[in-house]
Structures are given as structure tokens and as C-alpha cells.
Design a protein around this motif. Sequence first.
Motif, PDB file in Angstrom:
ATOM      1  N   ALA A 166      -3.605 -99.907-127.288  1.00  0.00           N
ATOM      2  CA  ALA A 166      -2.432-100.779-127.189  1.00  0.00           C
ATOM      3  C   ALA A 166      -2.710-101.972-126.273  1.00  0.00           C
ATOM      4  O   ALA A 166      -2.306-103.104-126.579  1.00  0.00           O
ATOM      5  CB  ALA A 166      -1.224 -99.992-126.689  1.00  0.00           C
ATOM      6  N   ILE A 167      -3.402-101.730-125.169  1.00  0.00           N
ATOM      7  CA  ILE A 167      -3.778-102.828-124.262  1.00  0.00           C
ATOM      8  C   ILE A 167      -4.709-103.793-125.004  1.00  0.00           C
ATOM      9  O   ILE A 167      -4.522-105.013-124.974  1.00  0.00           O
ATOM     10  CB  ILE A 167      -4.481-102.290-122.995  1.00  0.00           C
ATOM     11  CG1 ILE A 167      -3.561-101.376-122.198  1.00  0.00           C
ATOM     12  CG2 ILE A 167      -5.042-103.436-122.145  1.00  0.00           C
ATOM     13  CD1 ILE A 167      -2.519-102.045-121.389  1.00  0.00           C
ATOM     14  N   CYS A 168      -5.706-103.245-125.676  1.00  0.00           N
ATOM     15  CA  CYS A 168      -6.656-104.071-126.430  1.00  0.00           C
ATOM     16  C   CYS A 168      -5.924-104.869-127.510  1.00  0.00           C
ATOM     17  O   CYS A 168      -6.218-106.039-127.732  1.00  0.00           O
ATOM     18  CB  CYS A 168      -7.737-103.184-127.046  1.00  0.00           C
ATOM     19  SG  CYS A 168      -9.023-104.087-127.922  1.00  0.00           S
ATOM     20  N   ARG A 169      -4.954-104.244-128.164  1.00  0.00           N
ATOM     21  CA  ARG A 169      -4.207-104.910-129.239  1.00  0.00           C
ATOM     22  C   ARG A 169      -3.439-106.110-128.710  1.00  0.00           C
ATOM     23  O   ARG A 169      -3.309-107.127-129.390  1.00  0.00           O
ATOM     24  CB  ARG A 169      -3.272-103.912-129.912  1.00  0.00           C
ATOM     25  CG  ARG A 169      -2.574-104.480-131.122  1.00  0.00           C
ATOM     26  CD  ARG A 169      -1.867-103.411-131.932  1.00  0.00           C
ATOM     27  NE  ARG A 169      -2.879-102.722-132.738  1.00  0.00           N
ATOM     28  CZ  ARG A 169      -3.125-101.422-132.680  1.00  0.00           C
ATOM     29  NH1 ARG A 169      -2.441-100.657-131.861  1.00  0.00           N
ATOM     30  NH2 ARG A 169      -4.043-100.881-133.439  1.00  0.00           N
ATOM     31  N   GLN A 170      -2.932-106.020-127.483  1.00  0.00           N
ATOM     32  CA  GLN A 170      -2.237-107.160-126.888  1.00  0.00           C
ATOM     33  C   GLN A 170      -3.189-108.331-126.648  1.00  0.00           C
ATOM     34  O   GLN A 170      -2.785-109.484-126.709  1.00  0.00           O
ATOM     35  CB  GLN A 170      -1.590-106.764-125.554  1.00  0.00           C
ATOM     36  CG  GLN A 170      -0.445-105.809-125.678  1.00  0.00           C
ATOM     37  CD  GLN A 170       0.748-106.433-126.377  1.00  0.00           C
ATOM     38  OE1 GLN A 170       1.100-107.583-126.120  1.00  0.00           O
ATOM     39  NE2 GLN A 170       1.354-105.678-127.263  1.00  0.00           N
ATOM     40  N   SER A 181     -13.397-111.103-121.209  1.00  0.00           N
ATOM     41  CA  SER A 181     -13.959-109.852-121.727  1.00  0.00           C
ATOM     42  C   SER A 181     -12.975-108.687-121.593  1.00  0.00           C
ATOM     43  O   SER A 181     -13.358-107.526-121.786  1.00  0.00           O
ATOM     44  CB  SER A 181     -15.258-109.518-121.004  1.00  0.00           C
ATOM     45  OG  SER A 181     -15.012-109.288-119.630  1.00  0.00           O
ATOM     46  N   ALA A 182     -11.723-108.974-121.288  1.00  0.00           N
ATOM     47  CA  ALA A 182     -10.734-107.922-121.058  1.00  0.00           C
ATOM     48  C   ALA A 182     -10.531-107.044-122.290  1.00  0.00           C
ATOM     49  O   ALA A 182     -10.410-105.822-122.170  1.00  0.00           O
ATOM     50  CB  ALA A 182      -9.406-108.530-120.621  1.00  0.00           C
ATOM     51  N   THR A 188       2.675-106.017-119.667  1.00  0.00           N
ATOM     52  CA  THR A 188       2.423-106.237-118.235  1.00  0.00           C
ATOM     53  C   THR A 188       1.034-105.740-117.847  1.00  0.00           C
ATOM     54  O   THR A 188       0.279-106.434-117.161  1.00  0.00           O
ATOM     55  CB  THR A 188       3.494-105.531-117.390  1.00  0.00           C
ATOM     56  OG1 THR A 188       4.773-106.055-117.742  1.00  0.00           O
ATOM     57  CG2 THR A 188       3.248-105.728-115.906  1.00  0.00           C
ATOM     58  N   GLU A 189       0.691-104.547-118.297  1.00  0.00           N
ATOM     59  CA  GLU A 189      -0.626-104.000-117.972  1.00  0.00           C
ATOM     60  C   GLU A 189      -1.747-104.777-118.651  1.00  0.00           C
ATOM     61  O   GLU A 189      -2.827-104.945-118.083  1.00  0.00           O
ATOM     62  CB  GLU A 189      -0.699-102.513-118.342  1.00  0.00           C
ATOM     63  CG  GLU A 189       0.188-101.644-117.474  1.00  0.00           C
ATOM     64  CD  GLU A 189      -0.118-101.774-115.989  1.00  0.00           C
ATOM     65  OE1 GLU A 189      -1.307-101.805-115.606  1.00  0.00           O
ATOM     66  OE2 GLU A 189       0.837-101.838-115.202  1.00  0.00           O
ATOM     67  N   ALA A 190      -1.497-105.271-119.856  1.00  0.00           N
ATOM     68  CA  ALA A 190      -2.498-106.084-120.538  1.00  0.00           C
ATOM     69  C   ALA A 190      -2.759-107.377-119.771  1.00  0.00           C
ATOM     70  O   ALA A 190      -3.912-107.812-119.633  1.00  0.00           O
ATOM     71  CB  ALA A 190      -2.059-106.396-121.969  1.00  0.00           C
ATOM     72  N   LEU A 191      -1.715-107.977-119.252  1.00  0.00           N
ATOM     73  CA  LEU A 191      -1.888-109.204-118.463  1.00  0.00           C
ATOM     74  C   LEU A 191      -2.635-108.932-117.163  1.00  0.00           C
ATOM     75  O   LEU A 191      -3.475-109.734-116.748  1.00  0.00           O
ATOM     76  CB  LEU A 191      -0.529-109.850-118.194  1.00  0.00           C
ATOM     77  CG  LEU A 191       0.151-110.449-119.424  1.00  0.00           C
ATOM     78  CD1 LEU A 191       1.565-110.895-119.080  1.00  0.00           C
ATOM     79  CD2 LEU A 191      -0.666-111.589-119.988  1.00  0.00           C
ATOM     80  N   ARG A 192      -2.349-107.798-116.539  1.00  0.00           N
ATOM     81  CA  ARG A 192      -3.096-107.438-115.322  1.00  0.00           C
ATOM     82  C   ARG A 192      -4.568-107.205-115.647  1.00  0.00           C
ATOM     83  O   ARG A 192      -5.454-107.610-114.900  1.00  0.00           O
ATOM     84  CB  ARG A 192      -2.501-106.179-114.694  1.00  0.00           C
ATOM     85  CG  ARG A 192      -1.218-106.433-113.988  1.00  0.00           C
ATOM     86  CD  ARG A 192      -0.744-105.208-113.255  1.00  0.00           C
ATOM     87  NE  ARG A 192       0.516-105.525-112.594  1.00  0.00           N
ATOM     88  CZ  ARG A 192       1.531-104.707-112.501  1.00  0.00           C
ATOM     89  NH1 ARG A 192       1.447-103.493-113.000  1.00  0.00           N
ATOM     90  NH2 ARG A 192       2.624-105.069-111.908  1.00  0.00           N
ATOM     91  N   HIS A 193      -4.810-106.536-116.762  1.00  0.00           N
ATOM     92  CA  HIS A 193      -6.182-106.265-117.194  1.00  0.00           C
ATOM     93  C   HIS A 193      -6.910-107.585-117.485  1.00  0.00           C
ATOM     94  O   HIS A 193      -8.071-107.752-117.117  1.00  0.00           O
ATOM     95  CB  HIS A 193      -6.144-105.367-118.432  1.00  0.00           C
ATOM     96  CG  HIS A 193      -7.460-104.793-118.810  1.00  0.00           C
ATOM     97  ND1 HIS A 193      -8.094-103.824-118.068  1.00  0.00           N
ATOM     98  CD2 HIS A 193      -8.277-105.057-119.861  1.00  0.00           C
ATOM     99  CE1 HIS A 193      -9.238-103.519-118.654  1.00  0.00           C
ATOM    100  NE2 HIS A 193      -9.370-104.259-119.731  1.00  0.00           N
ATOM    101  N   LEU A 194      -6.206-108.513-118.117  1.00  0.00           N
ATOM    102  CA  LEU A 194      -6.773-109.837-118.399  1.00  0.00           C
ATOM    103  C   LEU A 194      -7.103-110.573-117.101  1.00  0.00           C
ATOM    104  O   LEU A 194      -8.163-111.206-116.995  1.00  0.00           O
ATOM    105  CB  LEU A 194      -5.798-110.662-119.241  1.00  0.00           C
ATOM    106  CG  LEU A 194      -6.226-112.074-119.601  1.00  0.00           C
ATOM    107  CD1 LEU A 194      -7.461-112.060-120.483  1.00  0.00           C
ATOM    108  CD2 LEU A 194      -5.082-112.807-120.288  1.00  0.00           C
ATOM    109  N   ALA A 195      -6.232-110.462-116.117  1.00  0.00           N
ATOM    110  CA  ALA A 195      -6.482-111.120-114.826  1.00  0.00           C
ATOM    111  C   ALA A 195      -7.720-110.542-114.148  1.00  0.00           C
ATOM    112  O   ALA A 195      -8.481-111.267-113.507  1.00  0.00           O
ATOM    113  CB  ALA A 195      -5.263-110.977-113.923  1.00  0.00           C
ATOM    114  N   ARG A 196      -7.940-109.234-114.310  1.00  0.00           N
ATOM    115  CA  ARG A 196      -9.104-108.589-113.689  1.00  0.00           C
ATOM    116  C   ARG A 196     -10.403-108.913-114.415  1.00  0.00           C
ATOM    117  O   ARG A 196     -11.431-109.115-113.781  1.00  0.00           O
ATOM    118  CB  ARG A 196      -8.918-107.067-113.682  1.00  0.00           C
ATOM    119  CG  ARG A 196      -8.293-106.553-112.436  1.00  0.00           C
ATOM    120  CD  ARG A 196      -8.258-105.033-112.425  1.00  0.00           C
ATOM    121  NE  ARG A 196      -6.852-104.652-112.481  1.00  0.00           N
ATOM    122  CZ  ARG A 196      -6.283-103.922-113.434  1.00  0.00           C
ATOM    123  NH1 ARG A 196      -6.980-103.435-114.411  1.00  0.00           N
ATOM    124  NH2 ARG A 196      -5.001-103.660-113.382  1.00  0.00           N
TER     125      ARG A 196
END
Length: 101
Positions: free
Chosen positions: A80-84, A54-55, A42-50
Amino acid sequence: MRALNPSVPICAANDDFGRKHRSRTARAGDAVAHTANERVLTEALRHLARHGLSAAAHARAHAAAARLAGDEHGCAWWIAICRQLDRPMADAFARRIARRV
């Protein structure tokens, strides 16, 4: 009636087998791990949206900053976020910081 793609066999697949099998063998730790994985995703997707494409690089930069600050938990979180978002990038970064220990 003609099949659209005759080379593909038309047969039913038991999609519930894996789910039923996993539910019988599930342990309490699996539920905790699953919840944690959902949170990271979920946090990875939010980070991608932001950050868009380049997320992953932003997440890697956050992990590097957390490591420099001595925040190992934060570093692991951002890896972990980067790995997603980009597994090879995250794995290369994790290997790089592991060599420096």
C-alpha cells in the motif's frame, strides 16, 4: 478588462457538489476506510522524505521481506505504501507474488 487566456471559459464551478453528495451517501465503513487511507498516505510521505526518489523501491523491498517472513499484513502494508508512491511498481509486485501462491 482582457482575459489572460480567452480560450478558457470563465465560469463558476460548484466544487461543493461532490462533497455534499458523498456526505449524504456516506456509511460508517467509509469513515474507517478514509482514516486508513489517510494513514497510508501519511506514512508514504514520511517514507518518501526518508528515502527520496528510491522510496517506492524501498517499500517494495520491505514488502518482499515481510512476505518472506510470513507477515502477510506487513506485506500488504508495504505494498500500500509502494502503491502511493509508484502504482505500476506496486501492481507489478502484487501480481508477481499472487502468481507464486
